[in-house]
Design a protein around this motif. Structure first.
Motif, mmCIF file in Angstrom:
data_model
loop_
_atom_site.group_PDB
_atom_site.id
_atom_site.type_symbol
_atom_site.label_atom_id
_atom_site.label_comp_id
_atom_site.label_asym_id
_atom_site.label_seq_id
_atom_site.Cartn_x
_atom_site.Cartn_y
_atom_site.Cartn_z
ATOM 1 N N VAL A 127 0.829 -1.213 0.000
ATOM 2 C CA VAL A 127 0.000 0.000 0.000
ATOM 3 C C VAL A 127 0.866 1.267 0.000
ATOM 4 O O VAL A 127 0.440 2.314 0.483
ATOM 5 C CB VAL A 127 -1.044 0.025 1.147
ATOM 6 C CG1 VAL A 127 -2.134 -0.998 0.870
ATOM 7 C CG2 VAL A 127 -0.426 -0.253 2.508
ATOM 8 N N LYS A 184 1.933 4.519 -1.058
ATOM 9 C CA LYS A 184 1.182 5.527 -1.806
ATOM 10 C C LYS A 184 2.053 6.705 -2.210
ATOM 11 O O LYS A 184 1.585 7.637 -2.857
ATOM 12 C CB LYS A 184 0.012 6.018 -0.931
ATOM 13 C CG LYS A 184 -1.029 4.943 -0.686
ATOM 14 C CD LYS A 184 -2.183 5.417 0.188
ATOM 15 C CE LYS A 184 -1.992 5.165 1.648
ATOM 16 N NZ LYS A 184 -1.989 3.755 2.060
ATOM 17 N N SER A 224 -0.429 0.446 6.212
ATOM 18 C CA SER A 224 -0.389 1.742 5.537
ATOM 19 C C SER A 224 0.630 2.672 6.188
ATOM 20 O O SER A 224 1.387 3.361 5.506
ATOM 21 C CB SER A 224 -1.776 2.377 5.547
ATOM 22 O OG SER A 224 -1.766 3.597 4.860
ATOM 23 N N GLY A 263 -5.061 -0.210 -1.283
ATOM 24 C CA GLY A 263 -4.148 0.904 -1.036
ATOM 25 C C GLY A 263 -4.646 1.867 0.033
ATOM 26 O O GLY A 263 -4.081 2.940 0.223
ATOM 27 N N CYS A 284 -5.825 3.792 3.566
ATOM 28 C CA CYS A 284 -5.093 4.226 4.767
ATOM 29 C C CYS A 284 -5.539 3.412 5.961
ATOM 30 O O CYS A 284 -5.058 3.631 7.055
ATOM 31 C CB CYS A 284 -5.332 5.711 5.019
ATOM 32 S SG CYS A 284 -6.914 6.074 5.814
ATOM 33 N N GLY A 286 -9.361 2.363 -1.223
ATOM 34 C CA GLY A 286 -8.014 2.891 -1.450
ATOM 35 C C GLY A 286 -7.823 3.438 -2.844
ATOM 36 O O GLY A 286 -8.546 3.076 -3.768
ATOM 37 N N THR A 288 -2.942 1.225 -5.543
ATOM 38 C CA THR A 288 -1.507 1.467 -5.688
ATOM 39 C C THR A 288 -0.969 0.599 -6.820
ATOM 40 O O THR A 288 -1.538 -0.449 -7.147
ATOM 41 C CB THR A 288 -0.743 1.111 -4.395
ATOM 42 O OG1 THR A 288 -0.902 -0.286 -4.140
ATOM 43 C CG2 THR A 288 -1.250 1.920 -3.212
ATOM 44 N N CYS A 326 -10.937 7.775 -1.858
ATOM 45 C CA CYS A 326 -9.740 7.293 -2.557
ATOM 46 C C CYS A 326 -10.127 6.347 -3.680
ATOM 47 O O CYS A 326 -9.607 6.421 -4.789
ATOM 48 C CB CYS A 326 -8.804 6.565 -1.598
ATOM 49 S SG CYS A 326 -8.029 7.650 -0.402
ATOM 50 N N PHE A 358 -4.587 10.974 -2.351
ATOM 51 C CA PHE A 358 -3.366 10.309 -2.821
ATOM 52 C C PHE A 358 -3.282 10.207 -4.340
ATOM 53 O O PHE A 358 -2.317 9.645 -4.880
ATOM 54 C CB PHE A 358 -3.297 8.881 -2.265
ATOM 55 C CG PHE A 358 -3.348 8.820 -0.767
ATOM 56 C CD1 PHE A 358 -2.321 9.345 -0.005
ATOM 57 C CD2 PHE A 358 -4.433 8.242 -0.123
ATOM 58 C CE1 PHE A 358 -2.363 9.292 1.379
ATOM 59 C CE2 PHE A 358 -4.486 8.182 1.263
ATOM 60 C CZ PHE A 358 -3.447 8.708 2.011
ATOM 61 N N SER A 413 0.082 10.568 -7.486
ATOM 62 C CA SER A 413 1.375 10.076 -7.006
ATOM 63 C C SER A 413 1.955 9.041 -7.965
ATOM 64 O O SER A 413 1.204 8.307 -8.613
ATOM 65 C CB SER A 413 1.184 9.440 -5.627
ATOM 66 O OG SER A 413 2.216 8.536 -5.332
ATOM 67 N N CYS A 459 0.489 5.547 -7.185
ATOM 68 C CA CYS A 459 -0.936 5.222 -7.248
ATOM 69 C C CYS A 459 -1.462 5.245 -8.673
ATOM 70 O O CYS A 459 -1.186 6.177 -9.433
ATOM 71 C CB CYS A 459 -1.747 6.216 -6.411
ATOM 72 S SG CYS A 459 -1.362 6.165 -4.655
#
Ligand code: SF4
Lengths: 505, 173
Positions: A186, A188, A501, B53, B55, B93, B96, B122, B129, B132, B135
């Motif tokens: 994960v 990011k 994370s 992905g 948090c 997420g 990613t 997300c 995010f 990036s 991602c």
């Protein structure tokens, strides 16, 4: 030599960087970097973070008691630095990450494999201008040899509702001989997203490094920013931050205690802990406007004041937890089938938690009496007395008991904070014209979070590094499961509850 | 003592009345009906959750769906361990790059026809995010999405309303 004088000696050897607060940052040469490494290796100092920068590597070091900290910086004009992991294992994964993100090569590193870079980025990350060639080759797990061994690969997608990561178990029959983790799924790119961000956006990002610790991260980030800019939040804001932080701690511990019991097939505890946890989140939503209290702590203060009705809601919540939680503790203590699973399972020794400076319940269940709310301490905890429970047995049971006692301690803390809530504003405007550098630690429910930030004149973030407690706990989970049966892994894992994370960034 | 606790739990009647299915979700799903026309899920859904992905904030609130206040199982909706047993993938997420393949493989392992729910800002648009190197961004950039549930994280209530809309829609299919 005392640890204090060893640190002072090291600091005297280098050049102090202006505008780094509250602890010093020192630029040192290679010989002193090696000296610092040796002090980490022999336990004179503890490692609290290691991260890359453009042409340099930084390391946050502390006395083992955490009463003094410093950042030491080594310029790396040729992109290399002497490996710290070579003599101090807790640095290994951090060095691997610094190589992934900045191309910094740690010389004589014991484990040079890529870590966060899985060879899948479409453009080179953060501080690199090229791709890491070895990341594009298949990942090589550590070799295992021996008779009757078999391997069980698990993940990255797991069976439950949990974060992704890969676990490779080597077992002899039912007994785990080795666990090797592979993380980074994960990732990011939070460090890169931070660079150039406004303080407002950076605070939102910091609050999403690990959602379960959003308040703790927001506090650590705010403290680092406030330190960098030579300011601090008003007293009322500091008290409200702590109220939120303790609510977050209670909610997470409730969730994890329930989950550990559920994995031991005792769903009654899970259901009851779930009820109390939901009560905490609803109270948080009604008092602060968000169930997890995201974006409520901001640099300069807090975004939401607590109304009188809110304080009453929180007092009612504390009363309910006070009435119900002791019954749950009594059930846990009195249920032999539960104890049978948790006592003596997943033991982590004191030497390991000291060596890794492992924070939170992982450290405190194994005799490491450190809680950064107390030492080095930060407002408003510096004017409050509170219990920091410590046990020695280091098993799943001890980690559960620590969490139970911390719930009680947090309940007491919130009550006193509410009784003594300072009047006045809840935020102030920070003057970011001059910029600066700041370092902060905050105690999340799973342990200490470290945030380092460099702010450009005018207020944008130039570089930020956020280190979750998990960095120094994940490797201990590998140690905890050794010699245990595979079926006990979920219990061990939940009792730690490391963040994926927060670690993967 | 356990008996007392159990009684407390039941006497309290903490489980709340079912919310109405989300109007927004029903509207989004309406256009998808055709794709599911062959499928009769009845009044039951099996969900496989995939963190691609996140948090972990979204996971906390997905977990809450199972507490006695929301009690997802009373609607015949349950979480399953294997994508092969799932009708629905709930994905969180900003996907990613390191999770992209795992998500695609999970999606392929889920029997057709299937529904994908993107949970959280997300998953909906990349959230904070999005921009990036690490991602891909929204879930829809990787697998087809049938329902979006925004929020950071969405409340359990919002997720429940979305899932009930899915249940109604799929039952009509
Ligand atoms: S939507 Fe919010 S809570 Fe969910 S994963 Fe994204 S940042 Fe975390």
């Amino acid at each position: 030599m005392t640890t204090m004088s060893a640190l002072a000696d090291l600091l005297a050897a280098g050049r102090r960087v202006a505008g780094h607060r509250p602890w010093p940052r020192i630029e040192i040469d290679r010989a002193d970097w090696e000296r610092a490494t040796a002090l980490l290796g022999d336990g004179t100092l503890a490692l609290s973070g290691l991260w890359g920068d453009a042409g340099a590597v930084h390391m946050a070091v502390a006395t083992p008691a955490f009463d003094a900290l410093a950042v030491v910086t080594l310029a790396c004009p040729d992109g290399t630095f002497p490996s710290v992991g070579r003599v101090h294992a807790p640095a290994i994964r951090l060095e691997r990450a610094a190589a992934d993100l900045f191309g910094l090569v740690s010389i004589d590193a014991p484990d040079p494999r890529p870590w966060l870079d899985h060879g899948r980025f479409p453009t080179p990350p953060l501080g690199r201008s090229d791709f890491r060639a070895d990341a594009r080759r298949p990942y090589v797990f550590l070799p295992v040899e021996g008779e009757g061994l078999h391997q069980i690969p698990v993940g990255p997608v797991h069976a439950g509702i949990i974060e992704p990561g890969h676990f490779r178990f080597t077992a002899n029959g039912e007994t785990v001989v080795r666990l090797e983790q592979r993380l980074g799924y994960v990732h990011k790119g939070i460090d890169a997203l931070m660079s150039g961000a406004t303080l407002e956006r950076a605070a939102r990002l910091a609050g999403r490094v690990s959602g379960d610790s959003t308040v703790a991260y927001a506090i650590a980030f705010a403290h680092a920013v406030e330190a960098a800019l030579g300011d601090e939040a008003p007293p009322r804001a500091q008290a409200l931050r702590a109220v939120m932080a303790e609510l977050e701690r209670i909610a997470n511990h409730l969730g994890d205690i329930g989950a550990v019991c559920n994995d031991a097939s005792f769903s009654l505890m899970h259901a009851h802990c779930g009820v109390l946890r939901e009560r905490v989140l609803r109270a948080a939503a009604s008092c602060f406007g968000h169930r997890l209290m995201m974006d409520r702590v901001v640099p300069g203060g807090v975004a939401t004041d607590l109304a009188a009705a809110g304080a009453a809601t929180l007092r009612a919540l504390l009363a309910e937890i006070g009435a119900r939680f002791p019954e749950l503790v009594a059930i846990y203590d009195g249920t032999a089938s539960l104890q049978d699973r948790t006592v003596g399972t997943g033991i982590v020794g004191r030497d390991l938690v000291m060596h890794f400076a492992a924070g939170g319940h992982v450290g405190r269940a194994s005799g490491r009496a450190i809680d950064v709310r107390r030492t080095p301490g930060y407002p408003p905890y510096d004017r409050l007395a509170f219990d920091v429970p410590v046990l020695e047995s280091g098993d799943v049971d001890a980690r559960v008991l620590i969490r139970m006692r911390e719930i009680e301690a947090s309940r007491g803390l919130i009550a006193r904070l509410l009784d003594d809530l300072p009047a006045g504003p809840v935020a102030r405007t920070l003057d970011s014209a001059g910029g600066g550098e700041g370092l902060a630690l905050a105690e999340a429910f799973r342990g200490d979070v470290l945030v380092w930030v460099r702010i450009e004149p005018g207020g944008r973030v130039a570089r930020a590094f956020l280190r979750d407690a998990s960095w120094f706990q994940w490797p201990l989970l590998e140690a905890a499961i050794e010699g245990n049966i595979v079926a006990d892994f979920p219990l061990c894992n939940k009792s730690f509850n490391c963040s994926y994370s927060g670690h993967d960034l | 003592m356990r008996k007392i606790l159990l009684e407390n739990l039941i006497r309290g009647r903490l489980t709340e009345p079912a919310p109405a299915a989300s109007e927004a979700a029903l509207a989004e799903l309406a256009g998808r009906l055709e794709r599911s026309a062959q499928r009769r899920l009845g009044r039951s859904l099996s969900i496989r959750e995939v963190d691609a992905g996140s948090c972990n904030g979204c996971e906390l609130e997905i977990h809450a769906l199972n507490n006695v206040f929301y009690d997802l199982e009373r609607f015949g909706i349950r979480f399953v361990a294997s994508p092969r047993h799932a009708d629905v993938l709930m994905v969180t997420g900003p996907v990613t790059h390191n999770m992209r393949e795992a998500l695609e493989r999970t999606w392929r392992a889920t029997p057709d026809p299937k529904w994908v729910v993107a949970v959280g800002d997300c998953a909906v648009d990349g959230g904070v995010f999005g921009a990036s190197y690490a991602c891909v961004g929204p879930v829809a950039a990787v697998v087809p999405v049938d329902l979006h549930i925004p929020g950071c994280p969405p409340t359990p209530q919002a997720m429940l309303e979305g899932l009930l809309a899915l249940l109604e829609t799929s039952a009509k299919g």
